[in-house]
Design a protein around this motif. Structure first.
Motif, PDB file in Angstrom:
ATOM      1  N   PRO A 119       0.771  -1.158  -0.169  1.00 26.28           N
ATOM      2  CA  PRO A 119       0.113  -0.141  -0.107  1.00 26.28           C
ATOM      3  C   PRO A 119       0.841   1.123   0.205  1.00 26.28           C
ATOM      4  CG  PRO A 119       0.051  -0.930   2.112  1.00 26.28           C
ATOM      5  CD  PRO A 119       0.874  -1.972   1.196  1.00 26.28           C
ATOM      6  N   VAL A 120       0.331   2.249  -0.420  1.00 29.55           N
ATOM      7  CA  VAL A 120       1.077   3.619  -0.685  1.00 29.55           C
ATOM      8  C   VAL A 120       0.276   4.723   0.242  1.00 29.55           C
ATOM      9  CG1 VAL A 120       1.673   5.438  -2.132  1.00 29.55           C
ATOM     10  CG2 VAL A 120       1.812   2.668  -2.877  1.00 29.55           C
ATOM     11  N   LYS A 121       1.262   5.281   1.004  1.00 32.01           N
ATOM     12  CA  LYS A 121       0.783   6.567   1.711  1.00 32.01           C
ATOM     13  C   LYS A 121       0.958   7.724   0.618  1.00 32.01           C
ATOM     14  CE  LYS A 121       1.890   7.283   5.965  1.00 32.01           C
ATOM     15  NZ  LYS A 121       0.810   7.705   6.786  1.00 32.01           N
ATOM     16  N   ILE A 122       0.043   8.511   0.119  1.00 29.82           N
ATOM     17  CA  ILE A 122      -0.045   9.355  -0.979  1.00 29.82           C
ATOM     18  C   ILE A 122      -0.096  10.724  -0.111  1.00 29.82           C
ATOM     19  CG2 ILE A 122      -1.044  10.177  -3.094  1.00 29.82           C
ATOM     20  CD1 ILE A 122      -2.271   7.355  -3.437  1.00 29.82           C
ATOM     21  N   HIS A 123       0.838  11.672  -0.251  1.00 32.25           N
ATOM     22  CA  HIS A 123       0.564  13.117   0.335  1.00 32.25           C
ATOM     23  C   HIS A 123      -0.122  13.833  -0.719  1.00 32.25           C
ATOM     24  CE1 HIS A 123       2.233  16.882   2.244  1.00 32.25           C
ATOM     25  NE2 HIS A 123       1.925  17.344   1.027  1.00 32.25           N
ATOM     26  N   ALA A 124      -1.152  14.224  -0.153  1.00 33.78           N
ATOM     27  CA  ALA A 124      -1.966  15.087  -0.994  1.00 33.78           C
ATOM     28  C   ALA A 124      -2.818  16.022  -0.043  1.00 33.78           C
ATOM     29  CB  ALA A 124      -2.979  14.431  -1.716  1.00 33.78           C
ATOM     30  N   THR A 125      -2.669  17.475  -0.240  1.00 35.54           N
ATOM     31  CA  THR A 125      -3.063  18.482   0.485  1.00 35.54           C
ATOM     32  C   THR A 125      -4.206  19.191   0.095  1.00 35.54           C
ATOM     33  OG1 THR A 125      -1.464  19.933   0.374  1.00 35.54           O
ATOM     34  CG2 THR A 125      -1.060  18.552   2.220  1.00 35.54           C
ATOM     35  N   GLY A 126      -3.944  19.572  -1.358  1.00 36.35           N
ATOM     36  CA  GLY A 126      -4.937  20.368  -1.874  1.00 36.35           C
ATOM     37  C   GLY A 126      -6.232  19.326  -2.442  1.00 36.35           C
ATOM     38  N   ASP A 127      -7.507  19.952  -2.587  1.00 36.12           N
ATOM     39  CA  ASP A 127      -8.783  19.162  -3.079  1.00 36.12           C
ATOM     40  C   ASP A 127      -8.349  18.635  -4.313  1.00 36.12           C
ATOM     41  OD1 ASP A 127      -9.048  21.601  -4.316  1.00 36.12           O
ATOM     42  OD2 ASP A 127     -10.868  22.046  -3.129  1.00 36.12           O
ATOM     43  N   GLY A 128      -7.605  19.422  -5.215  1.00 35.18           N
ATOM     44  CA  GLY A 128      -7.445  18.866  -6.522  1.00 35.18           C
ATOM     45  C   GLY A 128      -6.408  17.716  -6.634  1.00 35.18           C
ATOM     46  N   HIS A 136      -4.674   1.801   0.282  1.00 32.24           N
ATOM     47  CA  HIS A 136      -3.799   3.060   0.188  1.00 32.24           C
ATOM     48  C   HIS A 136      -4.315   3.927   1.260  1.00 32.24           C
ATOM     49  CE1 HIS A 136      -1.825   0.897  -3.052  1.00 32.24           C
ATOM     50  NE2 HIS A 136      -3.156   0.693  -3.528  1.00 32.24           N
ATOM     51  N   GLN A 137      -3.408   4.974   1.603  1.00 34.46           N
ATOM     52  CA  GLN A 137      -3.797   6.012   2.189  1.00 34.46           C
ATOM     53  C   GLN A 137      -3.464   7.529   1.551  1.00 34.46           C
ATOM     54  OE1 GLN A 137      -0.881   5.998   5.449  1.00 34.46           O
ATOM     55  NE2 GLN A 137      -1.402   4.030   6.326  1.00 34.46           N
ATOM     56  N   ILE A 138      -4.297   8.489   1.861  1.00 38.03           N
ATOM     57  CA  ILE A 138      -4.036   9.672   1.518  1.00 38.03           C
ATOM     58  C   ILE A 138      -3.784  10.689   2.763  1.00 38.03           C
ATOM     59  CG2 ILE A 138      -5.190  11.842   0.462  1.00 38.03           C
ATOM     60  CD1 ILE A 138      -6.949  10.290  -1.286  1.00 38.03           C
ATOM     61  N   ALA A 139      -2.372  10.871   2.760  1.00 40.82           N
ATOM     62  CA  ALA A 139      -1.945  11.642   4.038  1.00 40.82           C
ATOM     63  C   ALA A 139      -2.083  12.939   3.987  1.00 40.82           C
ATOM     64  CB  ALA A 139      -0.419  11.260   3.869  1.00 40.82           C
ATOM     65  N   HIS A 140      -2.541  13.459   5.193  1.00 38.52           N
ATOM     66  CA  HIS A 140      -3.382  14.654   5.393  1.00 38.52           C
ATOM     67  C   HIS A 140      -4.794  15.262   4.713  1.00 38.52           C
ATOM     68  CE1 HIS A 140       0.626  15.369   6.931  1.00 38.52           C
ATOM     69  NE2 HIS A 140       1.266  15.287   5.878  1.00 38.52           N
ATOM     70  N   ALA A 141      -5.030  14.783   3.559  1.00 38.82           N
ATOM     71  CA  ALA A 141      -6.047  14.940   3.004  1.00 38.82           C
ATOM     72  C   ALA A 141      -6.840  16.245   3.702  1.00 38.82           C
ATOM     73  CB  ALA A 141      -6.915  13.538   3.063  1.00 38.82           C
ATOM     74  N   SER A 142      -5.994  17.440   3.551  1.00 39.91           N
ATOM     75  CA  SER A 142      -6.428  18.537   4.348  1.00 39.91           C
ATOM     76  C   SER A 142      -7.773  19.084   3.714  1.00 39.91           C
ATOM     77  CB  SER A 142      -5.334  19.671   4.119  1.00 39.91           C
ATOM     78  OG  SER A 142      -4.115  19.141   4.625  1.00 39.91           O
ATOM     79  N   PHE A 143      -7.700  19.127   2.321  1.00 40.44           N
ATOM     80  CA  PHE A 143      -9.058  19.666   1.786  1.00 40.44           C
ATOM     81  C   PHE A 143      -9.733  18.701   0.781  1.00 40.44           C
ATOM     82  CE2 PHE A 143      -6.448  23.392   3.169  1.00 40.44           C
ATOM     83  CZ  PHE A 143      -7.467  24.304   3.492  1.00 40.44           C
ATOM     84  N   ILE A 144     -11.062  18.506   0.948  1.00 36.37           N
ATOM     85  CA  ILE A 144     -11.507  17.498   0.043  1.00 36.37           C
ATOM     86  C   ILE A 144     -13.070  18.075  -0.237  1.00 36.37           C
ATOM     87  CG2 ILE A 144     -12.575  15.028   0.258  1.00 36.37           C
ATOM     88  CD1 ILE A 144     -10.908  14.665   2.992  1.00 36.37           C
ATOM     89  N   ALA A 145     -13.251  17.729  -1.536  1.00 36.91           N
ATOM     90  CA  ALA A 145     -14.463  18.240  -2.111  1.00 36.91           C
ATOM     91  C   ALA A 145     -15.457  17.506  -1.757  1.00 36.91           C
ATOM     92  CB  ALA A 145     -14.342  18.136  -3.774  1.00 36.91           C
ATOM     93  N   GLY A 146     -16.730  18.023  -1.380  1.00 34.99           N
ATOM     94  CA  GLY A 146     -17.872  17.105  -0.759  1.00 34.99           C
ATOM     95  C   GLY A 146     -18.132  15.953  -1.651  1.00 34.99           C
TER      96      GLY A 146
END
Length: 585
Positions: free
Chosen positions: A378-387, A410-420
């Motif tokens: 599995p992969v930890k994917i760093h992604a902070t912007g909703d894009g 898999h993981q999305i790391a931080h996932a700070s902003f997420i579109a509804g």
């Protein structure tokens, strides 16, 4: 013969059911036969098990490092023998050890021991004064390396005048200072000269060398890892003795705040080698899951990416699992290196329609993700912007179609902003949301984010309640030492419940509608994180058959105001039934 792809998952599920039952049966003597004594019994407690149907217990027993009985005092009394250690909690609260899904423990401990550190609240003048102190103590030829300056200061430090001031403070030593996000660096002229960086140096892919608008000369500010890699490669390598010392200190620091499992969120081969040496020597005092780097290594001789993944079992140990990979899909909002669906606020450098840009195209990401997925990694994917979060979910969806379901979690790391519209996709695609409340409850990073995208958008960060309602697996981590100088999970847990800064340095609540209750917050930091890390059958709850990883607290978290959670103190920490904090008892 090709094995049916459903056989192994089915066998694993059967094993998960049978193991606790077999352990329970081992605790019950046959008629006329004495029970095999437990090595440890914990009794008379308010024990929060994090089991959905049995959240509280009074006692438990441990044998061979695993729980063999959980229930009332009477349920474990028969397992006491002459050599059994009995701990009477006198009503105190015990619970599973914390699993930190996102940390950088070797870096955190190394900085505590050897770096030129200062708080993110430091002003530019205070940073310069601290650099001058460190430079005065440095030996000839030493670098001054440390942090962490606030990302709100990027515009302030990125000027020729501030570069000149840093040069004066450094007394001729090369200087490289990180910000609190770990994504940006501030270097002096001596460091840039040694790295061969000047006006003609081009921005590397995925990185930005800030420049003076008039002269074109670098100002000393470097955004994202590719931009400062050449600088990092000039720093004398950390000695093995110092790294081993830091690794042991990291374990002690984590145990002291109740952490019995951690996912190293970015693991080079050199770091993996250190963790392996400790685990095969005195032994790591916690579960450690490594996330193998896919970035170019500071040491060109080290393997990264698929090559490191294919050789990872060389380093596997009793407590070390090199089972994840790490991809940086974007950067961070304050540096405008995160990708958003809507544009950033206008500025002179980017104009009025800048959305940021991810580091991979969709095709590149799908190919790389699919290659790890096929290997069972599995992969930890760093992604902070909703894009970028959407791009990550799109890529996982494509990999599911290519490699088949269920695939790796898999993981999305931080996932700070997420579109509804993307919230439900986490559950649908089996993707974990790796969140770090210690970064986003009202902090300086939040202020810097507001400077880039506006306060209204910045306030809508980490929709934790919406994620949990959508059925997503939400896991909690510290990101230590990024954002905070401590991995203390009680800060993050309180932040989940209150959406406020626990120590009051930053006023106000951040999107309070997304607060969760304490039970949810504790599950996020224990069982959810264990499941996200691939350890859900091994730890994360107090259940028969699982590793006896538990902590004893100085207060019952359910009986104090939420604003006091961050004050909780860990009195004892046990890993595999062995006391690891405080040591010597």
């Amino acid at each position: 013969m090709q094995q049916n792809k459903h056989v192994r998952p089915l066998a694993a599920r059967i094993g998960a059911v049978l193991l606790p039952w077999l352990m329970a049966m081992a605790a019950i003597p046959a008629t006329g036969a004495p029970a095999v004594p437990a090595e440890l019994i914990v009794r008379n407690g308010s024990i929060y098990t994090v089991q959905g149907n049995k959240p509280w217990a009074e006692a438990f027993a441990v044998r061979g490092g695993r729980y063999v009985a959980v229930g009332g005092n009477a349920d474990v009394a028969a397992l006491a023998g002459p050599q059994t250690r009995v701990i009477d909690l006198h009503g105190a609260m015990a619970m599973p050890g914390i699993n930190d899904v996102h940390g950088h423990p070797l870096d955190g401990a190394y900085e505590d021991l050897y770096a030129c550190n200062f708080a993110p609240s430091a002003t530019p003048a205070q940073v310069l004064a601290r650099v001058a102190e460190c430079a005065a103590r440095a030996e000839p030829g030493d670098w001054v390396v440390g942090g962490a300056w606030s990302s709100t200061l990027m515009a302030d430090i990125s000027t020729p005048a501030m570069l000149a001031a840093l040069d004066r403070a450094s007394a001729g030593h090369p200087v490289l200072l990180r910000d609190e996000t770990f994504h940006n660096r501030w270097a002096n002229s001596e460091a840039m000269q040694r790295a061969g960086i000047g006006a003609s140096s081009a921005n590397p892919a995925g990185g930005i060398i800030a420049r003076d608008a008039d002269s074109g000369q670098p100002t000393g500010l470097f955004k994202e890892f590719p931009a400062f890699l050449a600088l990092e490669r000039q720093i004398p390598p950390r000695t093995q003795a110092r790294q081993l010392n830091a690794a042991r200190a990291a374990g002690a620091t984590l145990n002291a705040v109740g952490i019995t499992g951690v996912q190293d969120a970015f693991t080079s081969e050199g770091t993996l080698r250190i963790w392996s040496q400790v685990d095969r020597g005195p032994g790591l005092p916690l579960h450690l899951v490594a996330s193998l780097s896919t970035m170019p290594a500071a040491d060109p001789a080290e393997r990264t990416g698929l090559a490191l993944a294919d050789g990872r079992d060389t380093y596997r140990g009793s407590n070390l699992r090199p089972d994840f990979a790490k991809i940086f899909l974007d950067g961070i909002p304050p540096a405008r290196t995160a990708e958003f669906l809507a544009p950033y606020l206008p500025d002179a450098e980017h104009g009025a329609h800048f959305h940021g840009q991810s580091n991979y195209t969709r095709a590149q990401l799908v190919d790389l993700l699919a290659a790890f997925d096929r290997r069972g990694i599995p992969v930890k994917i760093h992604a902070t912007g909703d894009g970028s979060v959407r791009l990550a979910l799109d890529a996982v969806e494509a990999v599911r179609q290519r490699n088949g379901m269920p695939g790796q979690r898999h993981q999305i790391a931080h996932a700070s902003f997420i579109a509804g519209s993307d919230l439900a996709r986490f559950r649908q695609l089996g993707v974990s949301a790796d969140i770090s409340p210690m970064i986003w409850y009202p902090t300086g990073i939040g202020m810097a984010t507001a400077m880039a995208i506006g306060p209204e958008r910045a306030a809508h960060i980490f929709p934790i309640r919406d994620l949990t309602r959508a059925g997503a697996l939400v896991a909690g981590g510290s990101d230590w030492p990024a954002g905070q100088a401590t991995p203390n999970p009680w800060m993050g847990i309180e932040g989940l419940v209150t959406r406020r800064d626990p120590v009051g340095a930053f006023p106000g609540a951040l999107w309070p509608e997304q607060a969760v209750d304490l039970a949810t917050a504790l599950r996020i930091y224990t069982l959810n994180s264990a499941e996200a890390m691939g350890l859900g059958r091994e730890t994360g709850s107090i259940e028969v058959g699982k590793s006896a990883d538990f902590i004893v607290l100085d207060r019952n978290l359910f009986k104090v105001p939420a604003t006091q959670i961050h004050q909780a103190t860990v009195k004892q920490t046990f890993f595999r039934g062995r006391q690891v904090y405080p040591r010597g008892e």
